[in-house]
Scaffold this motif. Structure first.
Motif, PDB file in Angstrom:
ATOM      1  N   HIS A   1       2.010   5.210 -28.295  1.00 54.27           N
ATOM      2  CA  HIS A   1       2.393   3.815 -28.446  1.00 54.27           C
ATOM      3  C   HIS A   1       1.440   3.042 -29.351  1.00 54.27           C
ATOM      4  O   HIS A   1       1.560   1.835 -29.480  1.00 54.27           O
ATOM      5  CB  HIS A   1       2.464   3.129 -27.076  1.00 54.27           C
ATOM      6  CG  HIS A   1       3.561   3.673 -26.222  1.00 54.27           C
ATOM      7  ND1 HIS A   1       4.844   3.193 -26.245  1.00 54.27           N
ATOM      8  CD2 HIS A   1       3.567   4.691 -25.322  1.00 54.27           C
ATOM      9  CE1 HIS A   1       5.601   3.867 -25.392  1.00 54.27           C
ATOM     10  NE2 HIS A   1       4.849   4.784 -24.810  1.00 54.27           N
TER      11      HIS A   1
ATOM     12  N   GLN B   1       4.070 -15.074 -19.962  1.00 52.70           N
ATOM     13  CA  GLN B   1       5.093 -14.057 -20.157  1.00 52.70           C
ATOM     14  C   GLN B   1       5.461 -13.323 -18.878  1.00 52.70           C
ATOM     15  O   GLN B   1       6.375 -12.501 -18.876  1.00 52.70           O
ATOM     16  CB  GLN B   1       4.644 -13.041 -21.217  1.00 52.70           C
ATOM     17  CG  GLN B   1       3.483 -12.157 -20.809  1.00 52.70           C
ATOM     18  CD  GLN B   1       2.141 -12.791 -21.107  1.00 52.70           C
ATOM     19  OE1 GLN B   1       2.075 -13.953 -21.512  1.00 52.70           O
ATOM     20  NE2 GLN B   1       1.069 -12.049 -20.909  1.00 52.70           N
TER      21      GLN B   1
ATOM     22  N   GLU C   1       7.323  -7.051 -20.273  1.00 54.23           N
ATOM     23  CA  GLU C   1       6.265  -6.137 -20.703  1.00 54.23           C
ATOM     24  C   GLU C   1       5.656  -5.513 -19.457  1.00 54.23           C
ATOM     25  O   GLU C   1       5.125  -6.211 -18.601  1.00 54.23           O
ATOM     26  CB  GLU C   1       5.185  -6.882 -21.489  1.00 54.23           C
ATOM     27  CG  GLU C   1       4.001  -6.003 -21.880  1.00 54.23           C
ATOM     28  CD  GLU C   1       2.860  -6.768 -22.521  1.00 54.23           C
ATOM     29  OE1 GLU C   1       1.848  -6.129 -22.875  1.00 54.23           O
ATOM     30  OE2 GLU C   1       2.968  -8.009 -22.647  1.00 54.23           O
TER      31      GLU C   1
ATOM     32  N   ARG D   1       2.658  -3.398 -18.125  1.00 47.68           N
ATOM     33  CA  ARG D   1       1.301  -3.067 -18.569  1.00 47.68           C
ATOM     34  C   ARG D   1       0.634  -2.146 -17.556  1.00 47.68           C
ATOM     35  O   ARG D   1       0.631  -2.435 -16.348  1.00 47.68           O
ATOM     36  CB  ARG D   1       0.456  -4.331 -18.742  1.00 47.68           C
ATOM     37  CG  ARG D   1       0.962  -5.294 -19.792  1.00 47.68           C
ATOM     38  CD  ARG D   1       0.079  -6.525 -19.903  1.00 47.68           C
ATOM     39  NE  ARG D   1      -1.219  -6.202 -20.469  1.00 47.68           N
ATOM     40  CZ  ARG D   1      -2.209  -7.108 -20.605  1.00 47.68           C
ATOM     41  NH1 ARG D   1      -2.032  -8.360 -20.195  1.00 47.68           N
ATOM     42  NH2 ARG D   1      -3.361  -6.746 -21.131  1.00 47.68           N
TER      43      ARG D   1
ATOM     44  N   SER E   1       1.462  -0.340 -22.898  1.00 45.30           N
ATOM     45  CA  SER E   1       2.545  -1.241 -22.506  1.00 45.30           C
ATOM     46  C   SER E   1       3.886  -0.643 -22.889  1.00 45.30           C
ATOM     47  O   SER E   1       4.017   0.067 -23.893  1.00 45.30           O
ATOM     48  CB  SER E   1       2.395  -2.608 -23.175  1.00 45.30           C
ATOM     49  OG  SER E   1       1.274  -3.303 -22.695  1.00 45.30           O
ATOM     50  N   THR E   2       4.868  -0.943 -22.082  1.00 43.53           N
ATOM     51  CA  THR E   2       6.263  -0.649 -22.402  1.00 43.53           C
ATOM     52  C   THR E   2       7.028  -1.965 -22.437  1.00 43.53           C
ATOM     53  O   THR E   2       6.881  -2.797 -21.533  1.00 43.53           O
ATOM     54  CB  THR E   2       6.883   0.291 -21.352  1.00 43.53           C
ATOM     55  OG1 THR E   2       6.325   1.592 -21.500  1.00 43.53           O
ATOM     56  CG2 THR E   2       8.389   0.376 -21.514  1.00 43.53           C
ATOM     57  N   PHE E   3       7.844  -2.145 -23.470  1.00 37.90           N
ATOM     58  CA  PHE E   3       8.586  -3.383 -23.649  1.00 37.90           C
ATOM     59  C   PHE E   3      10.080  -3.123 -23.443  1.00 37.90           C
ATOM     60  O   PHE E   3      10.618  -2.096 -23.876  1.00 37.90           O
ATOM     61  CB  PHE E   3       8.349  -3.953 -25.048  1.00 37.90           C
ATOM     62  CG  PHE E   3       6.905  -4.213 -25.353  1.00 37.90           C
ATOM     63  CD1 PHE E   3       6.118  -3.249 -25.972  1.00 37.90           C
ATOM     64  CD2 PHE E   3       6.324  -5.415 -25.015  1.00 37.90           C
ATOM     65  CE1 PHE E   3       4.786  -3.475 -26.245  1.00 37.90           C
ATOM     66  CE2 PHE E   3       4.988  -5.665 -25.286  1.00 37.90           C
ATOM     67  CZ  PHE E   3       4.216  -4.680 -25.899  1.00 37.90           C
TER      68      PHE E   3
ATOM     69  N   THR F   1       7.245 -15.390 -24.080  1.00 40.58           N
ATOM     70  CA  THR F   1       6.589 -14.202 -24.618  1.00 40.58           C
ATOM     71  C   THR F   1       5.972 -14.459 -25.985  1.00 40.58           C
ATOM     72  O   THR F   1       5.244 -13.606 -26.508  1.00 40.58           O
ATOM     73  CB  THR F   1       7.566 -13.017 -24.724  1.00 40.58           C
ATOM     74  OG1 THR F   1       8.533 -13.292 -25.748  1.00 40.58           O
ATOM     75  CG2 THR F   1       8.250 -12.751 -23.407  1.00 40.58           C
TER      76      THR F   1
ATOM     77  N   ASN G   1       5.393 -10.034 -30.116  1.00 40.78           N
ATOM     78  CA  ASN G   1       5.315  -9.936 -28.658  1.00 40.78           C
ATOM     79  C   ASN G   1       5.581  -8.534 -28.146  1.00 40.78           C
ATOM     80  O   ASN G   1       5.438  -8.260 -26.954  1.00 40.78           O
ATOM     81  CB  ASN G   1       6.268 -10.939 -28.000  1.00 40.78           C
ATOM     82  CG  ASN G   1       7.703 -10.775 -28.473  1.00 40.78           C
ATOM     83  OD1 ASN G   1       8.004  -9.938 -29.327  1.00 40.78           O
ATOM     84  ND2 ASN G   1       8.593 -11.596 -27.934  1.00 40.78           N
ATOM     85  N   ASN G   2       5.922  -7.602 -29.041  1.00 40.92           N
ATOM     86  CA  ASN G   2       6.096  -6.200 -28.656  1.00 40.92           C
ATOM     87  C   ASN G   2       5.325  -5.274 -29.590  1.00 40.92           C
ATOM     88  O   ASN G   2       5.636  -4.099 -29.714  1.00 40.92           O
ATOM     89  CB  ASN G   2       7.575  -5.828 -28.655  1.00 40.92           C
ATOM     90  CG  ASN G   2       8.216  -6.040 -30.023  1.00 40.92           C
ATOM     91  OD1 ASN G   2       7.578  -6.565 -30.942  1.00 40.92           O
ATOM     92  ND2 ASN G   2       9.475  -5.652 -30.151  1.00 40.92           N
TER      93      ASN G   2
ATOM     94  N   THR H   1       2.729  -2.784 -31.203  1.00 46.35           N
ATOM     95  CA  THR H   1       1.750  -1.742 -30.896  1.00 46.35           C
ATOM     96  C   THR H   1       0.917  -1.427 -32.133  1.00 46.35           C
ATOM     97  O   THR H   1       0.166  -0.447 -32.160  1.00 46.35           O
ATOM     98  CB  THR H   1       2.450  -0.458 -30.407  1.00 46.35           C
ATOM     99  OG1 THR H   1       3.388  -0.012 -31.397  1.00 46.35           O
ATOM    100  CG2 THR H   1       3.175  -0.713 -29.102  1.00 46.35           C
TER     101      THR H   1
ATOM    102  N   ALA I   1       0.251  -6.497 -28.916  1.00 47.22           N
ATOM    103  CA  ALA I   1       0.917  -7.583 -28.197  1.00 47.22           C
ATOM    104  C   ALA I   1      -0.020  -8.382 -27.312  1.00 47.22           C
ATOM    105  O   ALA I   1       0.005  -9.620 -27.300  1.00 47.22           O
ATOM    106  CB  ALA I   1       2.078  -7.024 -27.381  1.00 47.22           C
TER     107      ALA I   1
END
Length: 763
Positions: free
Chosen positions: A47, A119, A154, A156, A173-175, A331, A370-371, A373, A389
């Protein structure tokens, strides 16, 4: 600062490197200097962009196969890899308020918490626990999550070992975006519109103004004509990660009607603005994350973030209040936070342009989404900062990257060569070039924010100011960036720590002046320019503060007369003093649990050894100088460890007193006092008895020199012509001596231990 000043260049090779952000602290690298700096360079995180530096001994990789619809349950997994054997790793997997854990991963416990980060929709559902990891191990965590509300999210996940001074910290993080269940599907990722809407700041919110200082264009600037009589006024704010509503200072604000721009200006320090124009119009405000000195643009699109208000009718000659607004999409608050961190950096640094000696201002470009990487680093090739982000949650991190951009600008795109810098860590030794580039970029945010801690978005932090000689997990010298940062902090600030930080000149101050007027490829070159600039480099000043941070540029700790110093294990330690009287003088070192020895040099470079005292065990070593014969001048004692560790006392006794025939003196000595000296005039063939008594443990020595042999004008303890040292605490020490030469002798009283008043007598 005068624009006429010319910057002096140090010859060097311009390089095109990616100057990256810092991973969390990795002292294990410094603890094993024989190992490569990449010893904890784990497999690439999928990521993270390839340019991102990665020096932690931990890594985290998250995986969400599908974004859940409202009420749908889906699996979420993540893996934690540890390069080293670590215990008590703290695991935190945070879901924002529109998601929740249906089943937390095994060995983790889920608990809901209030969140002030915008967010997170006011809450997080955190699954947390601890992990003991073997070296090279990967631990997989699997749980089930569900969506409870529509909107972007998001997830985390953090892995943190004990901080500060840890083996690492990592985050991933995964969005995703949860659909509204009314035709909008859930998707992985977050779609960001280039132009967003605004929302009213809730009534009763405390609005925090910025620190008021220099203005780019004035708090109420416009580009309208002097006949403008119709105005809109309002406020523009954002919410930071601590839940504080802050003024979005110096963002551009525009007044529009349809596709026509009526006026433009900037948000003032209080968050307020006023824009004026002529005539009657239906007006909306447009807020843009840009001014002519810096901008925050969306990663991947290179377009500034823009937000628009609702429309208000403005009659000719009227002023209409639009109200206090903030981004409707929470966000995107971080983007405004990043912009505000740039403002703080600009406000603190001298001059208008980032390069104050440049007649044309290069705009600082910050890429963020905001997303994103793609971070954390500054790219000299494209002259822009790249932020992940969550990076704006840590202004230290944002300003660190800004300082790289500023150095590149000030150095005319000739960034210093930085070998062994990818990966790098604050505590790890790399190279002189890397340590200078990164150390400077750690001093700058510490000064801007008045905070000596480096703070990462994942919650890790590291104190840059308190480490010194012997601090575990740190490399030493000017090839360690944290040492360079600490040296600059200690030169600048007035918060002085033991043992050697005794100076503070303020910031930006002389550090900034030398930096901006010269190009240096290393801290040593910077120091040479500081010398040339005539700024303080004295032993009792900046040189001492540099030594506090294990950088030894021939520091000689000044010894004051009868001003004993307590110091840790010598590495070794170098001292300096000047004789000021035609009497005997003595330097002594005392340790209660180690064997420390002493030598005395005639020159600062310590090439001419005048005398040595190397008794074993805890015997107190001293070297005496007969200034009745030897010319007054400078001397350089050196204390070094033969064995053992622990604090010791070092003291200079500069003679000014005589113990006359058939007299006695009361001499008070505290627990830290080590030595005192008296000149005694003795006649050849006439015996004399010296006695000392008191509550402490005293030792008594008589020193002699030969007028015809200059080498005897400096004497170590082994050269004493008479000694009394066996009586122990509270005992009386005495000896009788019959001189063969009429001259001045030195009578040395050592306080081996204890405190109180000694009676020193001659009969």
């Amino acid at each position: 600062m005068s624009q006429m000043l010319q910057r002096v260049l140090v010859a060097g090779t311009a390089v095109v490197l990616t100057v990256g952000g810092l991973s969390a602290p990795t002292p294990a690298i410094a603890q094993a200097p024989a190992a490569s700096a990449a010893a904890c360079n784990l497999r690439p995180n999928p990521h993270l962009a390839a340019a991102n530096e990665w020096a932690s001994c931990l890594s985290v990789a998250t995986d969400l196969a599908k974004a859940p619809a409202i009420g749908e349950t889906v699996p979420f997994t993540f893996e934690v890899t540890s390069q080293r054997s670590l215990s008590g790793i703290r695991i935190e997997a945070d879901l924002p308020g529109n998601l929740r854990w249906v089943a937390a991963p095994a060995k983790l416990t889920a608990a809901k918490q209030t969140s002030i980060s915008p967010q997170n929709y006011g809450a997080i559902d955190r699954a947390s626990g601890t992990l003991n990891a073997a070296a090279g191990s990967t631990t997989r965590f699997a749980g089930m999550i569900t969506a409870v509300e529509a909107g972007p999210a998001e997830i985390r996940v953090r892995a943190l070992s004990s901080l500060p001074g840890s083996d690492g910290a990592a985050e991933d993080s995964t969005f995703l975006t949860v659909g509204d269940g009314k035709g909008t599907a859930s998707i992985t990722g977050i779609t960001t519109a280039q132009t967003g809407t605004t929302a009213a700041v809730p009534a009763g919110t405390t609005l925090t103004p910025a620190k008021k200082g220099r203005s780019l264009t004035g708090d109420k600037s416009t580009e309208s004509s002097t006949q403008a009589t119709s105005c809109v006024t309002g406020g523009w704010f954002y919410i930071d990660n601590l839940g504080v509503t802050r003024a979005a200072v110096f963002e551009t604000v525009e007044a529009w009607e349809g596709g026509t721009k009526l006026a433009t200006g900037s948000v003032g320090s209080t968050g307020r603005y006023t824009l004026c124009f002529t005539g009657t119009h239906n007006v909306y405000a447009r807020f843009v994350t840009s001014n002519y000195l810096w901008r925050v643009r969306q990663t991947g699109t290179n377009n500034d973030f823009a937000f628009v208000s609702g429309t208000v009718a403005v009659a000719d000659g009227a002023t209409v209040e639009i109200g206090n607004l903030q981004p409707a999409d929470t966000t995107l608050m971080r983007g405004l936070h990043a912009f505000d961190s740039a403002y703080k950096a600009w406000l603190w640094h001298p001059g208008i342009c980032w390069d104050p000696l440049d007649g044309t201002c290069r705009q600082l470009v910050i890429n963020w989404a905001n997303n994103s990487t793609d971070g954390t680093y500054y790219s000299p090739g494209s002259n822009d900062v790249h932020l992940a982000a969550a990076d704006p949650d840590a202004p230290t991190t944002v300003i660190h990257e800004i300082s790289h951009a500023m150095m590149d600008d000030i150095y005319e795109d000739a960034m210093p060569p930085s070998p062994s810098c990818n990966p790098h860590s604050i505590q790890g030794a790399t190279s002189a070039g890397c340590a200078w580039v990164e150390g400077w970029a750690e001093w700058f945010p510490a000064s801007v924010l008045n905070d000596p801690f480096y703070r990462w978005p994942n919650g890790a932090s590291l104190n840059l100011e308190t480490p010194t000689w012997g601090t575990a997990g740190w490399g030493t010298g000017d090839i360690t960036e944290g040492r360079v940062a600490g040296a600059l902090i200690d030169i600048s600030d007035a918060n002085n720590e033991g043992y050697w930080d005794v100076y503070g000149e303020g910031a930006p101050g002389n550090v900034w002046n030398t930096f901006v007027n010269h190009v240096a490829n290393t801290f040593a070159q910077f120091w040479a320019w500081r010398v040339a600039d005539g700024y303080n480099v004295a032993d009792a000043g900046a040189l001492s503060s540099v030594y506090q941070n294990t950088i030894d540029y021939t520091f000689r700790n000044p010894l004051g007369n009868y001003a004993e110093l307590t110091r840790p294990t010598p590495t070794p330690h170098n001292y300096g003093y000047n004789t000021g009287s035609n009497y005997w003088s003595v330097v002594a070192v005392r340790s209660t649990g180690a064997d420390y020895d002493l030598q005395l040099f005639d020159d600062r470079a310590q090439t001419v050894n005048l005398g040595t005292s190397t008794f074993g065990g805890t015997t107190i070593d001293f070297v005496a100088v007969d200034s009745n014969r030897r010319p007054l001048g400078d001397y350089y004692p050196n204390a070094f460890a033969y064995s053992g560790t622990g604090n010791y006392q070092v003291e200079l006794a500069q003679g000014f007193d005589v113990l006359g025939a058939a007299t006695s003196q009361a001499i008070a000595m505290g627990t830290n006092d080590v030595v005192t000296v008296r000149d005694v005039s003795l006649t050849a063939g006439v015996p004399v008895t010296f006695t000392v008594s008191g509550a402490g443990d005293a030792e008594l020595f008589l020193m002699s020199s030969d007028a015809a042999t200059p080498a005897t004008w400096v004497r170590g303890r082994p050269s004493a012509v008479a000694t009394a040292s066996a009586a122990g605490a509270g005992g009386t020490e005495t000896f009788t001596f019959t001189p063969t030469v009429t001259q001045w002798y030195g009578l040395v009283l050592i306080n081996k231990a204890g405190s109180g008043t000694y009676t020193l007598s001659r009969s």
